[in-house]
Design an enzyme around this catalytic site. Structure first.
Site, PDB file in Angstrom:
ATOM      1  N   GLN A 289       0.836  -1.194   0.000  1.00  0.00           N
ATOM      2  CA  GLN A 289       0.000   0.000   0.000  1.00  0.00           C
ATOM      3  C   GLN A 289       0.877   1.252   0.000  1.00  0.00           C
ATOM      4  O   GLN A 289       1.986   1.240   0.545  1.00  0.00           O
ATOM      5  CB  GLN A 289      -0.895   0.005   1.236  1.00  0.00           C
ATOM      6  CG  GLN A 289      -1.938  -1.090   1.227  1.00  0.00           C
ATOM      7  CD  GLN A 289      -2.667  -1.167   2.554  1.00  0.00           C
ATOM      8  OE1 GLN A 289      -3.364  -0.247   2.936  1.00  0.00           O
ATOM      9  NE2 GLN A 289      -2.458  -2.255   3.265  1.00  0.00           N
TER      10      GLN A 289
HETATM   11  N1  LIG Z   1      -6.075 -14.705 -10.781  1.00  0.00           N
HETATM   12  C1  LIG Z   1      -5.010 -14.514  -9.995  1.00  0.00           C
HETATM   13  N2  LIG Z   1      -5.218 -13.921  -8.808  1.00  0.00           N
HETATM   14  C2  LIG Z   1      -4.139 -13.732  -8.036  1.00  0.00           C
HETATM   15  C3  LIG Z   1      -2.837 -14.151  -8.414  1.00  0.00           C
HETATM   16  N3  LIG Z   1      -1.960 -13.789  -7.432  1.00  0.00           N
HETATM   17  C4  LIG Z   1      -2.712 -13.189  -6.493  1.00  0.00           C
HETATM   18  N4  LIG Z   1      -4.019 -13.149  -6.823  1.00  0.00           N
HETATM   19  C5  LIG Z   1      -5.125 -12.562  -6.050  1.00  0.00           C
HETATM   20  O1  LIG Z   1      -4.860 -11.168  -5.909  1.00  0.00           O
HETATM   21  C6  LIG Z   1      -5.272 -10.706  -4.626  1.00  0.00           C
HETATM   22  C7  LIG Z   1      -4.125 -10.034  -3.901  1.00  0.00           C
HETATM   23  O2  LIG Z   1      -3.112 -10.978  -3.623  1.00  0.00           O
HETATM   24  P1  LIG Z   1      -2.035 -10.749  -2.462  1.00  0.00           P
HETATM   25  O3  LIG Z   1      -1.077 -11.891  -2.571  1.00  0.00           O
HETATM   26  O4  LIG Z   1      -2.676 -10.520  -1.151  1.00  0.00           O
HETATM   27  O5  LIG Z   1      -1.366  -9.391  -2.941  1.00  0.00           O
HETATM   28  P2  LIG Z   1      -0.179  -8.572  -2.229  1.00  0.00           P
HETATM   29  O6  LIG Z   1       0.708  -8.072  -3.317  1.00  0.00           O
HETATM   30  O7  LIG Z   1       0.466  -9.394  -1.169  1.00  0.00           O
HETATM   31  O8  LIG Z   1      -0.955  -7.335  -1.588  1.00  0.00           O
HETATM   32  P3  LIG Z   1      -0.526  -6.418  -0.308  1.00  0.00           P
HETATM   33  O9  LIG Z   1      -0.221  -7.327   0.815  1.00  0.00           O
HETATM   34  O10 LIG Z   1      -1.719  -5.552  -0.041  1.00  0.00           O
HETATM   35  O11 LIG Z   1       0.658  -5.586  -0.728  1.00  0.00           O
HETATM   36  C8  LIG Z   1      -5.807 -11.931  -3.884  1.00  0.00           C
HETATM   37  O12 LIG Z   1      -7.221 -11.946  -4.014  1.00  0.00           O
HETATM   38  C9  LIG Z   1      -5.181 -13.097  -4.639  1.00  0.00           C
HETATM   39  O13 LIG Z   1      -5.968 -14.269  -4.557  1.00  0.00           O
HETATM   40  C10 LIG Z   1      -2.672 -14.792  -9.683  1.00  0.00           C
HETATM   41  O14 LIG Z   1      -1.583 -15.181 -10.099  1.00  0.00           O
HETATM   42  N5  LIG Z   1      -3.806 -14.943 -10.420  1.00  0.00           N
END
Ligand SMILES: Nc1nc2c(ncn2[C@@H]2O[C@H](COP(=O)(O)OP(=O)(O)OP(=O)(O)O)[C@@H](O)[C@H]2O)c(=O)[nH]1
Ligand SMILES: [Mg+2]
Length: 122
Positions: free
Chosen positions: A79
């Site tokens: 974020q």
């Molecule tokens: N379709 C799809 N969805 C994904 C993929 N990777 C992550 N997501 C989805 O994207 C959303 C965010 O994923 P996170 O892994 O929490 O993202 P993050 O980068 O860690 O986010 P922050 O912790 O807020 O910085 C979730 O709903 C996941 O299920 C992917 O490769 N394909």
């Protein structure tokens, strides 16, 4: 003799440790990538349900052993208000994985700016 044996033990069993930062915008998929990597490379790791992953506010740490190397992944929150913390970890790491949601074209420019941020901190 002790020194010789402990040196031999370390040579055989001790792994080189590397710290890898996982950066990218919020919702890019960083924590999901980390969980998938842990599940894939750690035989006994059961893995958490991907639907249970919520936005990262602090730091997730995950360890993965690959051959003679131990990779310590630091998954930081993406974020905007957390991005200023990225450069604090930059100097300590050996490598960076930068995650981009390639389907979110509207945020590609924002992602590029965030990528540049630790290289040119304000
Ligand atoms: N379709 C799809 N969805 C994904 C993929 N990777 C992550 N997501 C989805 O994207 C959303 C965010 O994923 P996170 O892994 O929490 O993202 P993050 O980068 O860690 O986010 P922050 O912790 O807020 O910085 C979730 O709903 C996941 O299920 C992917 O490769 N394909
Ligand atoms: Mg996360």
């Amino acid at each position: 003799m002790y020194t010789l044996l402990s040196g031999l033990y370390k040579y055989v069993f001790q792994k080189d440790e590397y710290c890898i930062l996982i950066l990218g915008l919020d919702n890019a998929g960083k924590t999901t990538f980390l969980e998938q990597s842990k599940t894939r490379f750690n035989k006994n790791y059961k893995g958490m349900s991907l639907s249970k992953i919520t936005t990262t506010v602090g730091l997730n740490i995950g360890t993965v052993d690959v051959a003679k190397a131990r990779l310590m992944f630091w998954d930081l929150g993406g974020q905007e208000e957390l991005q200023s913390l990225w450069d604090k970890y930059y100097a300590e790491c050996h490598g960076v994985i930068y995650v981009i949601d390639s389907t979110d074209e509207e945020r590609l420019a924002e992602s590029k700016r965030a990528f540049d941020l630790p290289l040119h901190p304000r």
